[in-house]
Scaffold this motif. Sequence first.
Motif, mmCIF file in Angstrom:
data_model
loop_
_atom_site.group_PDB
_atom_site.id
_atom_site.type_symbol
_atom_site.label_atom_id
_atom_site.label_comp_id
_atom_site.label_asym_id
_atom_site.label_seq_id
_atom_site.Cartn_x
_atom_site.Cartn_y
_atom_site.Cartn_z
ATOM 1 N N GLU A 117 0.820 -1.209 0.000
ATOM 2 C CA GLU A 117 0.000 0.000 0.000
ATOM 3 C C GLU A 117 0.858 1.265 0.000
ATOM 4 O OE1 GLU A 117 -3.341 0.215 -0.401
ATOM 5 O OE2 GLU A 117 -3.095 -1.911 -0.832
ATOM 6 N N SER A 118 1.925 1.272 -0.778
ATOM 7 C CA SER A 118 2.780 2.451 -0.874
ATOM 8 C C SER A 118 2.111 3.463 -1.800
ATOM 9 C CB SER A 118 4.151 2.072 -1.416
ATOM 10 O OG SER A 118 4.900 3.213 -1.718
ATOM 11 N N ARG A 119 1.560 4.510 -1.230
ATOM 12 C CA ARG A 119 0.898 5.543 -2.022
ATOM 13 C C ARG A 119 1.655 6.850 -1.856
ATOM 14 N NH1 ARG A 119 -4.206 4.155 -4.030
ATOM 15 N NH2 ARG A 119 -4.407 1.895 -3.800
ATOM 16 N N ASP B 27 -1.754 8.472 -4.173
ATOM 17 C CA ASP B 27 -2.694 8.859 -3.129
ATOM 18 C C ASP B 27 -3.632 9.894 -3.746
ATOM 19 O OD1 ASP B 27 -4.084 9.921 -0.982
ATOM 20 O OD2 ASP B 27 -2.344 9.973 0.349
ATOM 21 N N ALA B 28 -4.834 9.465 -4.096
ATOM 22 C CA ALA B 28 -5.765 10.305 -4.857
ATOM 23 C C ALA B 28 -6.272 11.505 -4.089
ATOM 24 C CB ALA B 28 -6.948 9.461 -5.340
ATOM 25 N N LEU C 20 -6.373 10.173 -13.679
ATOM 26 C CA LEU C 20 -5.313 9.737 -12.768
ATOM 27 C C LEU C 20 -5.865 9.387 -11.389
ATOM 28 C CD1 LEU C 20 -2.710 12.349 -13.931
ATOM 29 C CD2 LEU C 20 -2.282 9.884 -13.892
ATOM 30 N N ARG C 21 -6.800 10.162 -10.909
ATOM 31 C CA ARG C 21 -7.393 9.854 -9.604
ATOM 32 C C ARG C 21 -8.196 8.558 -9.670
ATOM 33 N NH1 ARG C 21 -10.789 13.714 -6.918
ATOM 34 N NH2 ARG C 21 -9.902 12.971 -4.947
ATOM 35 N N ALA C 22 -8.870 8.331 -10.804
ATOM 36 C CA ALA C 22 -9.651 7.100 -10.957
ATOM 37 C C ALA C 22 -8.762 5.872 -11.083
ATOM 38 C CB ALA C 22 -10.567 7.212 -12.174
#
Length: 320
Positions: free
Chosen positions: A76-78, A149-150, A139-141
């Motif tokens: 979960e590296s955001r 990280d959106a 990009l957020r989607a």
Amino acid sequence: MDDDAVTSWVEPREVPREEFPASTWEPQGMRTLEADARPRHGTATLGVEYAEKSGRTLHLQIIQPSRQVAEVPGSESRLPLVVFVQGSAWLEQALGVSLLPLADFAERGYVVAIVEYRPSFVAPFPAQVRDAKTAIRFLRAHADDYGIDAERVAMWGDSSGGHTTVLTYLTEDDPEYSDEPTDEPLGVSCYVDYYAPTDISRMNQEPSTMDHVSPGSPEGLLIGGHAVLESAELVAPTVAMNHIRPDRDLKPLLIVHGDKDRLVPFQQSALLYEALVEAGQPVDLYRLKGADHGGPAVWAEPVMDLVDGFIRSHLPATAG
């Protein structure tokens, strides 16, 4: 296959790197170096298609830093996202122009995406702003695909890309400047403007090496191939200051501009800054003394420290 090859056959199987056996071959005269597997470079995913508009496929160049590449797949590296709009006088963009300095910037802990917009000869203003908003929403989607990280997004652009960035900043929720429903938020926390045009009708009020007013000039093409000084109605929506409203809270903006810019006069940033200050909006202007239009000066370490610090100070805190 001879008998020796058959007897030495090793059945392929998936083995973690740590458990994989080293070869025992020792050719005479061989020398040995110790391997250093620490990551030094990130990755660039080129030509990511994000939209089809005006019969053209639009692309993103997405840079992920080495620290993220080194993470275990599926972890979960955001990292926060920086959306960068490459300047091109609103014409066809050379999307590799800033790829290397942006790859360096990504190593500070960002995923960076370079946006392709439709050139003005294909689609005049405000197509470029609409494209940038489509790219941000894409990009957020697709945040999972690129370790984004959106909820932590910044936007940055230079020259005409700075103009696109500034107009995106000023029209975030305006349906006239979006190809998607405006109830689908952009989610951008702050903006960085590198030497953007802000009033194309005033570009020749200071010394410049370019024609900014004829129908064939970059500014003329932006409004559909018209003479700038004879097309007030077409020019007005492109002028950043015309979109500033004191009854609306804007996101923080950082402006950086050289005072010897031969293409976009420094006055253009001064006009925007003064209007935002008068409207009580959060804005910082930095003059780069002696700097021309872009080039090494804008990527120097002190300037990168400034941009990095500005973005970090305005991104939301990470969850937890």
